[in-house]
Design an enzyme around this catalytic site. Sequence first.
Site, PDB file in Angstrom:
ATOM      1  N   CYS A 143      29.789  49.073  34.040  1.00 14.76           N
ATOM      2  CA  CYS A 143      30.311  48.919  32.684  1.00 14.76           C
ATOM      3  C   CYS A 143      29.316  48.239  31.750  1.00 14.76           C
ATOM      4  O   CYS A 143      29.495  48.240  30.535  1.00 14.76           O
ATOM      5  CB  CYS A 143      31.625  48.133  32.707  1.00 14.76           C
ATOM      6  SG  CYS A 143      32.951  48.990  33.593  1.00 14.76           S
ATOM      7  N   HIS A 168      33.014  45.160  25.717  1.00 14.67           N
ATOM      8  CA  HIS A 168      33.450  46.198  26.653  1.00 14.67           C
ATOM      9  C   HIS A 168      34.972  46.244  26.651  1.00 14.67           C
ATOM     10  O   HIS A 168      35.639  45.205  26.706  1.00 14.67           O
ATOM     11  CB  HIS A 168      32.921  45.880  28.052  1.00 14.67           C
ATOM     12  CG  HIS A 168      33.485  46.742  29.126  1.00 14.67           C
ATOM     13  ND1 HIS A 168      33.544  48.111  29.032  1.00 14.67           N
ATOM     14  CD2 HIS A 168      34.039  46.420  30.331  1.00 14.67           C
ATOM     15  CE1 HIS A 168      34.095  48.597  30.123  1.00 14.67           C
ATOM     16  NE2 HIS A 168      34.410  47.601  30.923  1.00 14.67           N
ATOM     17  N   ASN A 216      39.567  52.059  29.404  1.00 15.87           N
ATOM     18  CA  ASN A 216      38.248  51.601  29.833  1.00 15.87           C
ATOM     19  C   ASN A 216      37.392  52.828  30.142  1.00 15.87           C
ATOM     20  O   ASN A 216      37.620  53.513  31.137  1.00 15.87           O
ATOM     21  CB  ASN A 216      38.393  50.712  31.067  1.00 15.87           C
ATOM     22  CG  ASN A 216      37.073  50.169  31.579  1.00 15.87           C
ATOM     23  OD1 ASN A 216      36.010  50.597  31.157  1.00 15.87           O
ATOM     24  ND2 ASN A 216      37.144  49.237  32.513  1.00 15.87           N
TER      25      ASN A 216
END
Length: 335
Positions: free
Chosen positions: A116, A257, A287
């Site tokens: 990520c 994020h 996500n």
Amino acid sequence: MSKINAIITGVGGYVPDYVLTNEELSRMVDTNDEWIMTRVGIKERRILVEEGLGTSYMARKAAKQLIQKTGVDPDTIDALIVATSTADYQFPSTASIVLGKIGLKNAFAFDFWGACCGFLFALDQASMMIQSGRLKKVIVIGADKMSSIVDYKDRQTCPLFGDGAAAVLLEATEEDNIGLMDSYLRCDGKGLPFLHMKAGGSVSPASHFTVDHRLHFLYQEGRTVFRYAVTNMSDDCAMVAERNGLDKTNIQWIIPHQANMRIIEAVAKRLEVPMERVIVNIEHRGNTSAASIPLAMWENEERLKKGDNMLLTAFGAGFVHGAIYYKWAYDAGEK
């Protein structure tokens, strides 16, 4: 000789058409909209459902839009980097596929595996390439087809993830006080037991056993990951802010994020920055791993003004984490 820096001169993006809602998920696993919204803040996510299409498809869509928007000559691109954890194949690289599809003739290409944090790491590396003076234009793409590694029988993880891609064009500039100003990127290596995919790599190649036992899906211990993410993203932002004289009075934007709404709120609280100055798209994107930060840029490009101070921050598998101080380089309305 003037100092060379790297600036983002355009953003392109792509998300699939299919919308997977919480209501539909509730018919697949034991969950509901209230449970998902309370814990992570996700209402829906986009999923690439068409057979035979992978991460490179979304990445090239984003890159094509970027090239069209910026008007850059593809023959002047020096490199193309794809940050992803869901490569089309073990090899060749997803970046090489994208390069071929969009017709770059004078560039090299490679994938960057930073989970990520992949986009942050790739952005920093591409900036250093430009700052060295060896390259002038680099396309950096964050792209992930997370649905390809999500177990839709696991109620703890399947509501979290979506698919998407976004691309930025990095160019050299000698203009002072814009572009990538500072970065703090780290990996502590402690994350393996808590966030991984058990099979599919060289340790545990695909077999009847791994397939039968559903070992080719993402595994996460949510509470542990949450705790480390809050601590590291908050600490990293605070450190970068302090050493660059940034505080709640002069930080225009935080672009975190998009993993969990509670993590995002914790980072904002640590910096005492109101949520109106935090760019959030988790409710309708979920996500999207390496794509989440550039997708948030893409969707909010019109709000960004030249000279805006922004902090980018992320946390991911392997317990990679970091923050970047970036000073935005253009007014989107003038392009």
